[in-house]
Design a protein around this motif. Structure first.
Motif, PDB file in Angstrom:
ATOM      1  N   VAL A 193       0.835  -1.205   0.000  1.00  0.00           N
ATOM      2  CA  VAL A 193       0.000   0.000   0.000  1.00  0.00           C
ATOM      3  C   VAL A 193       0.865   1.249   0.000  1.00  0.00           C
ATOM      4  O   VAL A 193       0.663   2.180  -0.788  1.00  0.00           O
ATOM      5  N   TRP A 194       1.872   1.282   0.879  1.00  0.00           N
ATOM      6  CA  TRP A 194       2.682   2.493   1.008  1.00  0.00           C
ATOM      7  C   TRP A 194       3.693   2.648  -0.121  1.00  0.00           C
ATOM      8  O   TRP A 194       4.067   3.769  -0.478  1.00  0.00           O
ATOM      9  N   ILE A 195       4.132   1.539  -0.713  1.00  0.00           N
ATOM     10  CA  ILE A 195       4.995   1.631  -1.903  1.00  0.00           C
ATOM     11  C   ILE A 195       4.208   2.211  -3.063  1.00  0.00           C
ATOM     12  O   ILE A 195       4.706   3.029  -3.847  1.00  0.00           O
ATOM     13  N   THR A 196       2.944   1.806  -3.181  1.00  0.00           N
ATOM     14  CA  THR A 196       2.072   2.363  -4.220  1.00  0.00           C
ATOM     15  C   THR A 196       1.737   3.824  -3.928  1.00  0.00           C
ATOM     16  O   THR A 196       1.594   4.637  -4.852  1.00  0.00           O
ATOM     17  N   PHE A 197       1.645   4.163  -2.642  1.00  0.00           N
ATOM     18  CA  PHE A 197       1.264   5.512  -2.230  1.00  0.00           C
ATOM     19  C   PHE A 197       2.265   6.572  -2.709  1.00  0.00           C
ATOM     20  O   PHE A 197       1.869   7.651  -3.159  1.00  0.00           O
ATOM     21  N   LEU A 198       3.554   6.279  -2.613  1.00  0.00           N
ATOM     22  CA  LEU A 198       4.577   7.296  -2.865  1.00  0.00           C
ATOM     23  C   LEU A 198       4.520   7.904  -4.266  1.00  0.00           C
ATOM     24  O   LEU A 198       4.439   9.136  -4.406  1.00  0.00           O
ATOM     25  N   PRO A 199       4.524   7.097  -5.351  1.00  0.00           N
ATOM     26  CA  PRO A 199       4.451   7.723  -6.678  1.00  0.00           C
ATOM     27  C   PRO A 199       3.119   8.419  -6.950  1.00  0.00           C
ATOM     28  O   PRO A 199       3.082   9.469  -7.605  1.00  0.00           O
ATOM     29  N   VAL A 200       2.012   7.848  -6.451  1.00  0.00           N
ATOM     30  CA  VAL A 200       0.698   8.474  -6.642  1.00  0.00           C
ATOM     31  C   VAL A 200       0.632   9.788  -5.877  1.00  0.00           C
ATOM     32  O   VAL A 200       0.104  10.788  -6.377  1.00  0.00           O
ATOM     33  N   TYR A 201       1.187   9.810  -4.682  1.00  0.00           N
ATOM     34  CA  TYR A 201       1.188  11.013  -3.838  1.00  0.00           C
ATOM     35  C   TYR A 201       1.936  12.158  -4.520  1.00  0.00           C
ATOM     36  O   TYR A 201       1.497  13.312  -4.496  1.00  0.00           O
ATOM     37  N   HIS A 202       3.053  11.839  -5.147  1.00  0.00           N
ATOM     38  CA  HIS A 202       3.856  12.877  -5.793  1.00  0.00           C
ATOM     39  C   HIS A 202       3.234  13.362  -7.106  1.00  0.00           C
ATOM     40  O   HIS A 202       3.590  14.447  -7.582  1.00  0.00           O
ATOM     41  N   SER A 203       2.342  12.595  -7.668  1.00  0.00           N
ATOM     42  CA  SER A 203       1.746  12.985  -8.954  1.00  0.00           C
ATOM     43  C   SER A 203       0.437  13.748  -8.781  1.00  0.00           C
ATOM     44  O   SER A 203      -0.201  14.106  -9.769  1.00  0.00           O
ATOM     45  N   THR A 204       0.018  13.990  -7.531  1.00  0.00           N
ATOM     46  CA  THR A 204      -1.244  14.701  -7.279  1.00  0.00           C
ATOM     47  C   THR A 204      -0.983  15.972  -6.489  1.00  0.00           C
ATOM     48  O   THR A 204       0.086  16.146  -5.887  1.00  0.00           O
ATOM     49  N   LYS A 205      -1.962  16.853  -6.460  1.00  0.00           N
ATOM     50  CA  LYS A 205      -1.851  18.104  -5.714  1.00  0.00           C
ATOM     51  C   LYS A 205      -3.196  18.424  -5.050  1.00  0.00           C
ATOM     52  O   LYS A 205      -4.239  17.902  -5.442  1.00  0.00           O
ATOM     53  N   GLY A 206      -3.133  19.331  -4.067  1.00  0.00           N
ATOM     54  CA  GLY A 206      -4.357  19.816  -3.443  1.00  0.00           C
ATOM     55  C   GLY A 206      -5.137  18.743  -2.714  1.00  0.00           C
ATOM     56  O   GLY A 206      -4.586  17.876  -2.055  1.00  0.00           O
ATOM     57  N   LYS A 207      -6.462  18.791  -2.861  1.00  0.00           N
ATOM     58  CA  LYS A 207      -7.334  17.889  -2.098  1.00  0.00           C
ATOM     59  C   LYS A 207      -7.216  16.442  -2.563  1.00  0.00           C
ATOM     60  O   LYS A 207      -7.472  15.521  -1.787  1.00  0.00           O
TER      61      LYS A 207
END
Length: 265
Positions: A204-218
């Motif tokens: 879950v957290w390995i998947t979280f990192l790239p998705v987190y960096h590719s999004t902004k705001g809410k």
């Protein structure tokens, strides 16, 4: 609303599971899995689900600080408890080996010290974070839709990744210890469930990192909340649901006779 309902549902469901284990605390399956560690893990999971509400709430100075510190501490408590459980499984088998000194580690409460030390280290990291660069309320200008979105800035990105990395190191340590103990006799073996839960947690957290960096705001906040809920649910589902199934639906397997049969085989 969906994220809020999910957080409340999972926290309520975890409370029900805790009630089931407290009610059946005198049964072999509960006793064999260390009651104290079970209670600590379930209570920490309740707070893990509830801490997601801090990320959903309207940002202010207090919630910006609380959401990161609460997230850091309660997740460390949960993962370190899993680590303590895996070590207990390994020690419990070693105790049965003639001539071993592992009994001292179980009697002296070493697993409890693991939880205390691991959580204390995370508290120190969070204290340093608050001292030098604490989270604060920030504004994100969404130029495409002409919106100004109020968000919580994490302050020190390095401190945030230190907290997250510390979670990861504990999860990897738990996975390695559980993986090494996966083939021990069934009477003591909770390691397969712990291994799978840590595998899902890390995924879950390995998947979280790239998705987190590719999004902004809410959307970034929504991704973080979903990661919190998914990783907590993976621990709850993998470790406790199979035990609840045996306690509630297969009570004949929750007996000393059944445990003796496994031991003799």
């Amino acid at each position: 609303m969906v994220l809020t309902l999910m957080a409340l549902f999972f926290s309520a469901f975890t409370t029900v599971v805790l009630g089931i284990f407290v009610k059946h605390r005198d049964t072999p399956i509960v006793k064999a899995n260390n009651q104290n560690l079970i209670y600590i893990l379930l209570i920490s999971l309740i707070f893990c689900f509830l801490c997601a509400l801090l990320f959903i709430e309207h940002p202010n100075s207090a919630t910006c600080v609380l959401q990161q510190i609460t997230f850091g501490v309660v997740f460390t408590l949960a993962v370190s408890t899993v680590l303590a459980k895996t070590v207990t499984v390994l020690f419990a088998f070693k105790v049965t080996t003639p001539g071993t000194r592992m009994r001292y580690f179980l009697v002296s409460g070493v697993p409890n010290y693991i939880i205390a030390i691991c959580t204390l280290i995370q508290i120190i990291l969070c204290t340093i974070w608050l001292q030098f660069s604490p989270p604060f309320v920030d504004k994100y200008v969404h130029s495409e839709h002409s919106q100004i979105i109020i968000v919580c800035n994490k302050g020190s990105v390095t401190a945030f990744y230190c907290v997250l990395g510390y979670h990861g190191s504990l999860a990897i340590a738990s996975f390695i210890v559980a993986f090494l103990a996966r083939n021990l006799p069934d009477t003591f073996n909770d390691a397969k469930l712990l291994t799978f839960s840590m595998l899902l947690f890390c995924s879950v957290w390995i998947t979280f990192l790239p998705v987190y960096h590719s999004t902004k705001g809410k959307i970034m906040v929504a991704v973080e909340v979903l990661s919190i809920l998914a990783s907590s649910a993976s621990l709850l589902g993998c470790i406790f649901i199979p035990k609840c199934y045996i306690i509630l639906l297969r009570p004949e397997r929750n007996s000393l006779q059944k445990l003796r049969e496994k031991t003799s085989s």
